[in-house]
Design a protein around this motif. Structure first.
Motif, short mmCIF file in Angstrom:
data_model
loop_
_atom_site.label_atom_id
_atom_site.label_comp_id
_atom_site.label_asym_id
_atom_site.label_seq_id
_atom_site.Cartn_x
_atom_site.Cartn_y
_atom_site.Cartn_z
N ALA A 1 -1.64 -10.45 -10.14
CA ALA A 1 -1.90 -9.16 -10.79
C ALA A 1 -3.23 -8.59 -10.30
CB ALA A 1 -1.90 -9.30 -12.31
N VAL A 2 -4.28 -9.43 -10.38
CA VAL A 2 -5.60 -8.98 -9.92
C VAL A 2 -5.77 -9.34 -8.44
CG1 VAL A 2 -8.09 -9.25 -10.23
CG2 VAL A 2 -6.60 -9.11 -12.24
N TYR A 3 -5.80 -10.66 -8.15
CA TYR A 3 -6.04 -11.11 -6.77
C TYR A 3 -4.75 -11.02 -5.97
CZ TYR A 3 -10.15 -12.65 -9.25
OH TYR A 3 -11.27 -12.67 -10.03
N GLY A 4 -4.71 -10.05 -5.04
CA GLY A 4 -3.47 -9.84 -4.27
C GLY A 4 -2.63 -8.72 -4.87
N GLY A 5 -3.11 -8.14 -5.98
CA GLY A 5 -2.40 -7.03 -6.61
C GLY A 5 -3.25 -5.78 -6.55
N ILE A 6 -4.04 -5.57 -7.62
CA ILE A 6 -4.91 -4.39 -7.59
C ILE A 6 -6.06 -4.60 -6.59
CG2 ILE A 6 -4.33 -3.69 -9.94
CD1 ILE A 6 -7.06 -4.76 -10.87
N TYR A 7 -6.38 -5.88 -6.35
CA TYR A 7 -7.56 -6.20 -5.53
C TYR A 7 -7.14 -7.01 -4.30
CZ TYR A 7 -12.10 -8.59 -4.66
OH TYR A 7 -13.26 -9.09 -4.11
N SER B 1 -5.37 -2.43 4.35
CA SER B 1 -5.68 -1.16 5.05
C SER B 1 -5.99 -0.01 4.09
CB SER B 1 -4.53 -0.78 5.96
OG SER B 1 -3.36 -0.61 5.17
N THR B 2 -5.50 -0.08 2.84
CA THR B 2 -5.77 1.02 1.91
C THR B 2 -6.93 0.72 0.95
OG1 THR B 2 -4.28 0.25 0.15
CG2 THR B 2 -3.28 1.58 1.90
N PHE C 1 -10.38 -2.73 -3.74
CA PHE C 1 -9.22 -2.34 -4.56
C PHE C 1 -8.25 -1.48 -3.76
CE2 PHE C 1 -12.34 -3.66 -7.64
CZ PHE C 1 -11.57 -4.36 -8.56
N ARG C 2 -6.97 -1.87 -3.83
CA ARG C 2 -5.96 -1.21 -3.00
C ARG C 2 -5.71 0.24 -3.43
NH1 ARG C 2 -1.02 -5.13 -1.13
NH2 ARG C 2 -0.11 -3.08 -0.70
N GLY C 3 -5.76 1.14 -2.45
CA GLY C 3 -5.53 2.56 -2.72
C GLY C 3 -4.07 2.87 -3.01
N ASP C 4 -3.14 2.14 -2.32
CA ASP C 4 -1.72 2.43 -2.56
C ASP C 4 -1.32 2.04 -3.99
OD1 ASP C 4 -2.02 -0.27 -2.00
OD2 ASP C 4 -0.30 -0.40 -0.64
N VAL C 5 -1.93 0.97 -4.50
CA VAL C 5 -1.64 0.55 -5.88
C VAL C 5 -2.23 1.56 -6.86
CG1 VAL C 5 -1.99 -1.28 -7.61
CG2 VAL C 5 -1.50 -1.89 -5.23
N LYS C 6 -3.44 1.99 -6.57
CA LYS C 6 -4.06 3.00 -7.45
C LYS C 6 -3.19 4.25 -7.52
CE LYS C 6 -8.54 2.39 -5.81
NZ LYS C 6 -9.89 2.85 -5.52
N SER C 7 -2.63 4.66 -6.39
CA SER C 7 -1.79 5.88 -6.40
C SER C 7 -0.56 5.69 -7.29
CB SER C 7 -1.27 6.21 -5.00
OG SER C 7 -2.32 6.38 -4.15
N LEU C 8 0.06 4.52 -7.21
CA LEU C 8 1.26 4.29 -8.04
C LEU C 8 0.90 4.23 -9.53
CD1 LEU C 8 3.32 1.74 -5.90
CD2 LEU C 8 3.80 4.16 -6.29
N VAL C 9 -0.25 3.65 -9.83
CA VAL C 9 -0.67 3.58 -11.24
C VAL C 9 -0.97 5.00 -11.74
CG1 VAL C 9 -2.37 2.65 -12.87
CG2 VAL C 9 -1.57 1.23 -10.98
N ARG C 10 -1.61 5.79 -10.89
CA ARG C 10 -1.89 7.19 -11.28
C ARG C 10 -0.59 7.95 -11.50
NH1 ARG C 10 -5.58 7.50 -6.74
NH2 ARG C 10 -7.61 6.82 -7.46
N THR D 1 3.15 -3.15 1.97
CA THR D 1 3.31 -1.97 1.12
C THR D 1 3.28 -2.31 -0.37
OG1 THR D 1 5.69 -2.25 1.08
CG2 THR D 1 4.83 -0.82 2.79
N ALA D 2 3.15 -1.27 -1.16
CA ALA D 2 3.31 -1.37 -2.62
C ALA D 2 4.60 -0.63 -2.93
CB ALA D 2 2.13 -0.72 -3.31
N TRP D 3 5.43 -1.21 -3.80
CA TRP D 3 6.74 -0.60 -4.04
C TRP D 3 7.12 -0.62 -5.51
CZ3 TRP D 3 10.61 -4.17 -5.53
CH2 TRP D 3 10.31 -5.52 -5.30
#
Ligand code: AHR
Length: 507
Positions: free
Chosen positions: A36-42, A47-48, A54-63, A368-370
């Motif tokens: 969830a944290v390590y390998g997830g949001i962080y 590349s993002t 903190f991963r940008g692609d994950v932040k976009s999906l949460v937003r 990717t984040a999916w």
């Protein structure tokens, strides 16, 4: 009408008010657990990722999900967590044995990093304190560290750590699942009630503006439910604002009709906890109403049935990575519908969890984040389920399942957003073979026309999404009409539906 079609009707009016929907029922949860944290949001180096890792692609999906509140840092994790390990220079932080999930906690992410991330995704945080191995002192110090402006030991330590302004965290959980034998530092109801009361009392002295959640049962199946609620609330009623509820469902015996009826069990659970709160209210001659925080809920069983052995004592192992199918999305829709129909008492709810661990959002390491199937009903209610929850008067054929009788095929909730001049009908057709001819009386909403009808449907109830292919995704339903105050539509068999009406139009 074909033999494969059933009929249902629904009446809704502006005056059928249940309550204003508290947007926090669309909350979620990030625990220091699995990926969830390590390998997830962080994931530093992705590349993002931003400069903090903190991963940008994950932040976009949460937003995209527009999550108003996120519970943190656990879960079972919190009952063994020393919050002081997670603040200060990262290079000085302790690596610890994490006993709840038998992993290594590197403490690279702690309170300040998470608060910063939450701010970036537009969410408030529901912070949990450790009432397993710790108690009053650690909780009041953490609150002082987070919320006090400055001029004291803990608040100045925060400033020394580079966070000048207080986090102003409003909502705090007094421990997690303290009734469970798996919990580090499990308590009896009396032990918990006393400790939670004294902790809450001290926390309120530090910051009287906070809200507190008293720990309810880990699920309605616990042998101590609902006595746990009665005994603990007898202690905590005056200091707490909410009692927590947790519930996960599964379809182990592969009986989908029964599985889709589980929201009736959820409804019964909510009603029982509400009655227990009101019993304590009456006993105490209190004027205060206790609200419900359903701060863990989801489908969770797929990962428990897999044989994958996870090695202990690693950082961010792939724990609890349920792969959700289409029927799971239908039950998630019905659970959200149930919360909406209880908007008068359920004021917060957290889909457990948000990323990788029993989650709507998944990530590939370095990839990717999916979106899992359950992403969609959560997204739709979070976007369109804000306003006033109205009681639908439903007339639907019913069925009997293994554990439930008189299950209406039509499960629905209605939200009226006066500001946007929109009315949204959320509906699940639980019939696995028949489409449903649905007629909705919306004559109270003069001038409203159809904006869109979104449908989530798949012929294979077990269809799943993967990083490579999104098999289960929403589509626009055709053939729905809104005329002379009535909506008429053919609702597909086994489907999740969002029928949006308003004075605007997408067309
Ligand atoms: O969400 C996963 C776990 O389920 C949480 O840590 C715990 O509170 C519950 O038992």
């Amino acid at each position: 009408m074909s033999q494969d079609t059933i009929k249902a009707t629904l009446i809704v009016d502006k005056s059928f008010v249940i309550a204003e929907v508290d947007k926090r029922i669309y909350g979620s949860f990030i625990e220091h657990l699995g990926r969830a944290v390590y390998g997830g949001i962080y994931e530093p180096g992705h590349s993002t990722s931003d400069i903090h890792g903190f991963r940008g692609d994950v932040k976009s999906l949460v937003r995209e999900l527009n999550v108003p509140i996120i519970r943190y840092p656990g879960g079972n994790f919190v009952s063994g967590y020393n919050w002081e390990d997670g603040v200060g220079p990262v290079e000085d932080r302790a690596r610890r044995l994490e006993l709840a999930w038998r992993t290594i906690e590197p403490n690279e992410v702690g309170t300040n990093e998470f608060m910063n991330w939450a701010k970036e995704v537009g969410s408030e945080v529901m912070m949990a304190v450790n009432l397993g191995t710790r108690g009053v002192d650690a909780a009041r110090n953490l609150l002082e560290y987070c919320n006090h402006p400055g001029g004291t030991y803990w608040s100045d330590l925060r400033r020394k750590h580079g966070v000048e302004q207080p986090h102003q965290i409003k909502t705090w959980c007094l421990g997690n699942e303290m009734d469970g034998p798996w919990q580090i530092g499990q308590k009896t109801a009396v032990e918990y009630g006393r400790l939670a009361y004294e902790t809450g009392k001290a926390m309120r002295l530090v910051d009287p503006s906070i809200e507190l959640v008293s720990c309810g049962s880990s699920s309605s199946a616990m042998p101590t439910f609902p006595e746990w609620e009665a005994v603990t609330l007898d202690h905590t009623y005056d200091v707490a604002d909410f009692v927590s509820l947790h519930q996960y469902y599964g379809n182990r015996d592969k009986d989908t009709a029964n599985f889709l009826a589980r929201s009736m069990d959820l409804e019964h659970f909510i009603n029982t906890v509400t009655s227990t709160c009101d019993y304590i209210k009456a006993k105490k001659r209190s004027k205060k109403t206790m609200y419900l925080s359903f701060d863990e809920w989801n489908v969770w069983y797929h990962s428990n049935e897999s044989d994958t052995k996870i090695e202990p004592w690693t950082v961010g192992p792939p724990q609890l990575e349920d792969q959700y199918n289409f029927e799971d999305a239908l039950l998630i829709g019905s659970m959200l519908i149930t919360f909406l129909r209880h908007a008068d008492r359920v004021k917060m709810a957290c889909l457990a969890q948000l990323v990788n661990v029993i989650a709507p959002i998944m990530t590939e390491a370095g990839g990717t984040a999916w979106k899992q199937t359950i992403f969609y009903p959560y997204l739709h209610t979070s976007l369109y389920g804000r306003g006033v929850s109205l009681q639908p008067i439903v007339n639907s054929p019913k069925y009997d399942a293994q554990d439930y009788t008189d299950v209406p095929y039509l499960d629905s909730a209605i939200v009226y957003n006066e500001e946007a001049d929109e009315l949204t009908i959320f509906a699940v057709n639980r019939h696995l073979e028949a489409g449903m001819l649905l007629k909705c009386d919306v004559r109270g909403f003069e001038g409203y026309t159809l904006i869109e009808h979104i449908v989530l449907q798949h012929d294979d109830l077990l269809a799943v999404n993967t990083a490579q292919e999104e098999k289960v995704k929403p589509a626009k339903a055709t053939g729905t009409v809104c005329k002379d105050g009535f909506v008429e539509t053919l609702v597909s068999k086994a489907s999740w539906n969002v029928i949006r009406l308003g004075k605007g139009s997408l067309n």
